[in-house]
Design an enzyme around this catalytic site. Structure first.
Site, PDB file in Angstrom:
ATOM      1  N   TYR B 130      -2.195 -12.149  -0.700  1.00 23.31           N
ATOM      2  CA  TYR B 130      -2.444 -11.119  -1.699  1.00 23.31           C
ATOM      3  C   TYR B 130      -1.129 -11.653  -2.656  1.00 23.31           C
ATOM      4  O   TYR B 130      -1.299 -11.482  -3.792  1.00 23.31           O
ATOM      5  CB  TYR B 130      -1.593  -9.860  -0.979  1.00 23.31           C
ATOM      6  CG  TYR B 130      -2.640  -9.201  -0.009  1.00 23.31           C
ATOM      7  CD1 TYR B 130      -4.034  -9.725   0.201  1.00 23.31           C
ATOM      8  CD2 TYR B 130      -2.633  -7.840   0.320  1.00 23.31           C
ATOM      9  CE1 TYR B 130      -5.045  -9.122   0.840  1.00 23.31           C
ATOM     10  CE2 TYR B 130      -3.547  -7.125   1.075  1.00 23.31           C
ATOM     11  CZ  TYR B 130      -4.811  -7.678   1.402  1.00 23.31           C
ATOM     12  OH  TYR B 130      -5.693  -6.954   2.271  1.00 23.31           O
ATOM     13  N   GLU B 246      -1.311  -2.303   8.017  1.00 21.07           N
ATOM     14  CA  GLU B 246      -0.100  -3.072   8.108  1.00 21.07           C
ATOM     15  C   GLU B 246       1.009  -2.158   8.346  1.00 21.07           C
ATOM     16  O   GLU B 246       1.890  -2.427   9.350  1.00 21.07           O
ATOM     17  CB  GLU B 246       0.155  -3.830   6.808  1.00 21.07           C
ATOM     18  CG  GLU B 246       1.327  -4.923   6.971  1.00 21.07           C
ATOM     19  CD  GLU B 246       1.414  -5.622   5.931  1.00 21.07           C
ATOM     20  OE1 GLU B 246       1.823  -6.985   6.295  1.00 21.07           O
ATOM     21  OE2 GLU B 246       1.490  -5.271   4.685  1.00 21.07           O
TER      22      GLU B 246
HETATM   23  C1  LIG Z   1       8.377 -12.396   6.386  1.00 22.94           C
HETATM   24  C2  LIG Z   1       7.643 -12.145   5.003  1.00 22.94           C
HETATM   25  C3  LIG Z   1       6.061 -12.544   5.168  1.00 22.94           C
HETATM   26  C4  LIG Z   1       5.181 -11.965   4.172  1.00 22.94           C
HETATM   27  N1  LIG Z   1       3.895 -12.305   4.598  1.00 22.94           N
HETATM   28  C5  LIG Z   1       3.093 -12.272   3.550  1.00 22.94           C
HETATM   29  C6  LIG Z   1       1.630 -12.657   3.648  1.00 22.94           C
HETATM   30  O1  LIG Z   1       1.360 -13.243   4.711  1.00 22.94           O
HETATM   31  N2  LIG Z   1       0.493 -12.441   2.659  1.00 22.94           N
HETATM   32  C7  LIG Z   1       1.096 -11.954   1.434  1.00 22.94           C
HETATM   33  O2  LIG Z   1       0.336 -11.647   0.587  1.00 22.94           O
HETATM   34  N3  LIG Z   1       2.599 -11.576   1.072  1.00 22.94           N
HETATM   35  C8  LIG Z   1       3.239 -11.627   2.168  1.00 22.94           C
HETATM   36  N4  LIG Z   1       4.802 -11.540   1.909  1.00 22.94           N
HETATM   37  C9  LIG Z   1       5.079 -11.057   0.739  1.00 22.94           C
HETATM   38  C10 LIG Z   1       5.477  -9.570   0.508  1.00 22.94           C
HETATM   39  O3  LIG Z   1       4.558  -8.645   0.492  1.00 22.94           O
HETATM   40  C11 LIG Z   1       6.471  -9.336  -0.725  1.00 22.94           C
HETATM   41  O4  LIG Z   1       7.427 -10.139  -0.663  1.00 22.94           O
HETATM   42  C12 LIG Z   1       6.754  -8.041  -0.977  1.00 22.94           C
HETATM   43  O5  LIG Z   1       5.738  -7.076  -1.306  1.00 22.94           O
HETATM   44  C13 LIG Z   1       7.907  -8.022  -2.105  1.00 22.94           C
HETATM   45  O6  LIG Z   1       7.366  -8.669  -3.189  1.00 22.94           O
HETATM   46  P1  LIG Z   1       8.331  -9.657  -3.743  1.00 22.94           P
HETATM   47  O7  LIG Z   1       8.936 -10.628  -2.975  1.00 22.94           O
HETATM   48  O8  LIG Z   1       7.599 -10.327  -5.161  1.00 22.94           O
HETATM   49  O9  LIG Z   1       9.613  -8.931  -4.334  1.00 22.94           O
HETATM   50  P2  LIG Z   1       9.837  -8.132  -5.708  1.00 22.94           P
HETATM   51  O10 LIG Z   1       8.643  -7.386  -5.839  1.00 22.94           O
HETATM   52  O11 LIG Z   1       9.978  -8.825  -6.879  1.00 22.94           O
HETATM   53  O12 LIG Z   1      11.185  -7.261  -5.338  1.00 22.94           O
HETATM   54  C14 LIG Z   1      12.344  -7.716  -5.555  1.00 22.94           C
HETATM   55  C15 LIG Z   1      13.342  -6.306  -5.461  1.00 22.94           C
HETATM   56  O13 LIG Z   1      12.999  -5.402  -6.480  1.00 22.94           O
HETATM   57  C16 LIG Z   1      12.552  -4.383  -5.912  1.00 22.94           C
HETATM   58  N5  LIG Z   1      11.387  -3.593  -6.626  1.00 22.94           N
HETATM   59  C17 LIG Z   1      10.483  -4.064  -7.017  1.00 22.94           C
HETATM   60  N6  LIG Z   1       9.629  -3.095  -7.337  1.00 22.94           N
HETATM   61  C18 LIG Z   1      10.241  -2.135  -7.496  1.00 22.94           C
HETATM   62  C19 LIG Z   1      10.012  -0.601  -7.939  1.00 22.94           C
HETATM   63  N7  LIG Z   1       8.907  -0.149  -8.430  1.00 22.94           N
HETATM   64  N8  LIG Z   1      11.025   0.188  -7.697  1.00 22.94           N
HETATM   65  C20 LIG Z   1      12.248  -0.099  -7.097  1.00 22.94           C
HETATM   66  N9  LIG Z   1      12.515  -1.204  -6.638  1.00 22.94           N
HETATM   67  C21 LIG Z   1      11.598  -2.303  -6.971  1.00 22.94           C
HETATM   68  C22 LIG Z   1      12.292  -4.633  -4.448  1.00 22.94           C
HETATM   69  O14 LIG Z   1      12.406  -3.514  -3.506  1.00 22.94           O
HETATM   70  C23 LIG Z   1      13.034  -5.656  -4.183  1.00 22.94           C
HETATM   71  O15 LIG Z   1      14.307  -5.252  -3.769  1.00 22.94           O
HETATM   72  C24 LIG Z   1       5.625 -11.513   2.933  1.00 22.94           C
HETATM   73  C25 LIG Z   1       6.845 -11.382   2.629  1.00 22.94           C
HETATM   74  C26 LIG Z   1       7.765 -11.625   3.802  1.00 22.94           C
HETATM   75  C27 LIG Z   1       9.249 -11.529   3.548  1.00 22.94           C
END
Ligand SMILES: Cc1cc2nc3c(=O)[nH]c(=O)nc-3n(C[C@H](O)[C@H](O)[C@H](O)COP(=O)(O)OP(=O)(O)OC[C@H]3O[C@@H](n4cnc5c(N)ncnc54)[C@H](O)[C@@H]3O)c2cc1C
Lengths: 362, 401
Positions: B130, B246
């Protein structure tokens, strides 16, 4: 298996809520609380009419013999509107003790009917400050009890003695004086009772029923947790509603994420408190061996969550929240006083540690 | 209010206990091999669990499931008993917990026939494609493209944070098929084999020091057009059924209480200056705060269970579980590290390491769970908007919307 409120319990809570909404709107609350009127006869009659004052009283004594959970749901509904009426002492604590002591005279039916009131002093059983404590000498008692709940204007006081007994003192007994303690909370009364060789009725000989005082203390703590739960619910509702009316920067403040997240945090903290409080009250009858510990958890945790919600809901209202006019402060203060009564969270957690055998001896 | 179970359920509990006792030798073995894939013991355990309905309970027999009726109380009792003795609750990977439920709701009969049995048995391992570098919380912003070419889709782009991709056989993946459509409407849900030419997996080490997730690059990756789940352009709806599963999975209160029990055991055993840690008033106070929260969440779970039994929507009460549960688990692990003190700083194969480094790993891994599956901030958006009815974020003017 069902972990939730029954239809009857929901209806009970709803009826008290409706009563409180109709009789203690913001204006009335302000009028009563500002005058320090904590036992408005109309409210007491109303609560008696709803049958809430005899809720835990045995049926033979004019009550409806319901459970602590039922009584606490009433308490929660009173907390929701910061209802300035005595309830915790006269309708929960005193009846439990009188029914157990089996020497309560005709107090029980009179309490249930709202014709008499008893103030209850358990603070010393929860933790004794210097200068307090009551000593028993035969059928007379001397000493001081502080923070006697609903104590001002009561017909009698139920107090603990330093050696673990429980006594009842008539308000007009020779040698008994009552001084009103002014607290930040103007919706309930607290008294300091001083006895100088005052004649008393011994409800429980020290050590006669070693479970009674712990049970009473746990019931008091649970009831106070429910009171704060109700007050917190109301504060959160008001914050959410206000955030959808008040505009700044050309939009309602509730559309700012910072404000939304404060509200989400309050909700996230508050939701599990319902379950914790329910279980503590339910344990009184269903799991007596867990009651004391669960009451400690409910009281301490609700104290912490209450402090967070009281502060945060006020912040969401901006300067308005800080005014006397808005009336939010009645809830802030009620929650604040509940936090300290019968042991603040730090004290109560120490008790919870002892109950689990984790306190060092000596 | 009545926490007693009827006789039928007490019997069920007893049966679970007997089962766990009887098969102790199976579940005491490691459930995964060193490469991360289910071990032989893990697959045998899974087969036993399916046979008895302790996992994959409602999945039809024809697809290799148990083929039973849902009974959330039985499932709850089984989970309690498994937690009590520390038995693994079956293979837990994104294929089983997310892909299979999605396929059951949105897949074709052929897809169900083809994929469900080998997935739940542990034979085929899946990963979830994703997130992308530019699409995390804002998942619908994903840019990986798929275009039709004859009987195939051709995929180009990049995924990131893909857990388990380095040992997976298959991936379920979100791609953009209609670049002109508004962003939620141009997405499709595809399934592809990880050994298709053009896929490159580059492991990323997480803060635990292990390679737990990956970057996955796609260069002209071809797959038959039949490997789409749901309609073309309807991938967002399909994915949402998966996200729902999930969120249900994360933030399990049974785990919090089990972990606290382990911390108490350490505190009762370890001493500092000759005094048991459990008698140390500062630690004691923190322990009791966590204990109250863990109790509250456990009881909250019972409240939600009751709503479920009555078929009621629990509203805001349900929406707080991921936020509270993941934070609580992390804070319990952080507390355990403080209880261990300097011993809590040890890692890898150091002498004096406690519990084979469980607390150190859990402290870090549980932080990942606060972020993954919708960060805490996103959870708070959901609670305030869907739970409390507060206004949604004003949408920036977007093309085509
Ligand atoms: C251990 C682990 C396993 C994972 N496994 C998978 C997997 O198997 N497959 C997969 O597809 N993904 C996976 N992920 C990804 C995970 O879904 C994303 O890391 C998560 O959705 C956050 O996206 P990002 O990392 O881009 O952070 P960002 O979206 O860039 O967020 C960074 C910061 O900004 C904040 N933020 C962002 N948007 C907003 C908003 N609208 N309002 C307020 N604050 C906001 C967030 O809360 C966070 O604090 C995994 C992540 C982890 C940590």
């Amino acid at each position: 298996m069902e972990f939730g409120l029954s239809d009857e319990q929901r209806m009970l809570a709803e009826s008290v809520r409706r009563f409180a909404d109709q009789n203690v709107d913001a204006e009335r609350l302000k009028a009563l609380a500002d005058a320090g009127e904590t036992a408005d006869t109309g409210l007491v009659e109303g609560l008696a009419g709803l049958g809430t004052l005899g809720i835990v009283t045995p049926e033979g004594a004019g009550g409806s013999a319901m459970t602590l959970l039922d009584a606490c749901l009433v308490q929660q509904a009173l907390g929701r509107n910061a209802v300035p009426a005595p309830f915790t002492a006269s309708a929960i604590l005193a009846p439990i003790a009188l029914a157990a002591a089996a020497s309560g005279g005709d107090w029980l039916p009179r309490l249930a009917a709202g014709e008499a009131r008893i103030g209850v002093g358990l603070s010393e059983a929860a933790g004794r400050r210097a200068g307090t404590g009551i000593e028993l000498d035969g059928e007379r008692a001397s000493g001081t009890a502080r923070f006697v709940l609903d104590g001002v204007g009561a017909d009698a006081w139920m107090l603990t003695t330093t050696d673990g007994g429980l006594i009842l003192v008539d308000a007009d007994a020779a040698g008994a004086t009552c001084v009103a303690l002014t607290t930040i909370d103007r919706t309930r009364s607290f008294a300091e009772i001083t006895l100088k060789r005052a004649p008393v009725t011994l409800l429980m000989q020290p050590g006669a029923d070693p479970t009674l005082l712990p049970r009473l203390l746990a019931a008091g703590r649970t009831a106070l947790a429910f009171d704060s739960l109700g007050a917190c619910e109301r504060m959160l509702e008001r914050a959410v509603a206000y955030a959808q009316e008040r505009k700044q920067f050309g939009r309602v403040i509730g559309s700012f994420q910072a404000v939304k997240h404060l509200c989400a945090e309050m909700a996230a903290d508050l939701e599990p408190c319902h379950s914790l409080c329910w279980y503590a009250a339910y344990a009184a009858a269903a799991y007596p061996e867990e009651f004391e510990l669960m009451a400690c958890h409910a009281k301490a945790h609700m104290g912490e969550v209450g402090q967070f919600v009281a502060r945060t809901a006020t912040e969401v209202h901006g300067g308005m929240g800080f005014t006397h006019e808005m009336g939010l402060h009645y809830f802030f203060k009620r929650i604040g006083v509940n936090r300290q009564l019968l042991g603040n969270p730090d004290q109560v957690r120490q008790h919870a540690a002892a109950l689990q055998g984790w306190r060092r001896a000596g | 209010m009545d926490l007693k179970l009827s006789e039928r359920y007490e019997d069920y509990r007893e049966a679970v206990r007997v089962f766990l006792e009887e098969h102790r030798s199976v579940w005491r073995q490691p459930m995964a091999d060193s490469d991360g894939r289910p071990s032989a013991a893990g697959r045998s355990w899974q087969a036993l669990l399916i046979e008895h309905g302790y996992t994959c309970r409602t999945i039809p027999k024809q697809y290799g499931g148990h083929g039973g009726k849902a009974d959330i109380l039985e499932s709850f009792i089984a989970a309690e008993e498994f937690h009590r003795v520390g038995a693994p609750t079956g293979l837990a990977n994104q294929g089983i917990s997310m892909f299979v439920p999605t396929l059951l709701e949105c897949g074709t009969p052929e897809q169900k026939e083809r994929w469900i049995r080998p997935t739940i048995s542990g034979e085929i391992v899946w990963c979830q494609g994703y997130s992308e570098p530019g699409a995390g919380s804002d998942l619908a912003n994903l840019q990986t493209r798929a275009v039709e070419d004859g009987e195939d889709f051709v995929v180009n782009g990049q995924k990131i944070w893909t857990s388990s991709a380095h040992f997976s056989d298959m991936m379920f993946v979100l791609v953009r098929t209609e670049p002109e459509a508004p962003k939620h409407h141009g997405i499709s849900y595809l399934i592809l084999s990880m050994d298709t030419p053009g896929i490159e997996v580059r492991p990323l080490k997480t803060m635990t020091g292990r390679a737990e997730f990956n970057e996955v690059f796609f260069t002209d990756v071809r797959l038959p057009k039949t490997q789409i789940v749901g309609e073309r352009g309807a991938g967002w709806q399909v994915a949402n059924t998966t996200l729902k599963h999930e969120r249900g999975m994360l933030g399990d209160p049974g785990q919090a209480n089990a972990m606290l029990g382990r911390v108490v055991a350490i505190m009762e055993e370890e001493t500092l200056d000759g005094v048991r840690l459990i008698e140390h008033s500062g630690l004691q106070d923190r322990l009791l705060r966590l204990q109250a929260r863990a109790q509250a969440m456990k009881l909250h779970g019972l409240r939600l269970l009751t709503h479920g039994l009555k078929g009621e929507d629990a509203g805001v009460a349900r929406l707080i579980v991921k936020l509270n549960g993941t934070i609580l688990n992390h804070e319990i692990a952080a507390f355990a590290i403080d209880v261990l003190g300097e011993l809590g700083a040890l890692y890898e194969d150091s002498p004096h390491l406690k519990d084979r480094g469980f607390w150190q790993t859990t402290h870090m891994f549980s932080l990942g769970l606060i972020i993954g599956g919708g960060t805490s901030q996103i959870q708070k958006n959901i609670i305030s908007e869907r739970g409390l009815g507060m206004p949604r974020e004003p949408k920036p003017a977007s093309k085509g919307a």
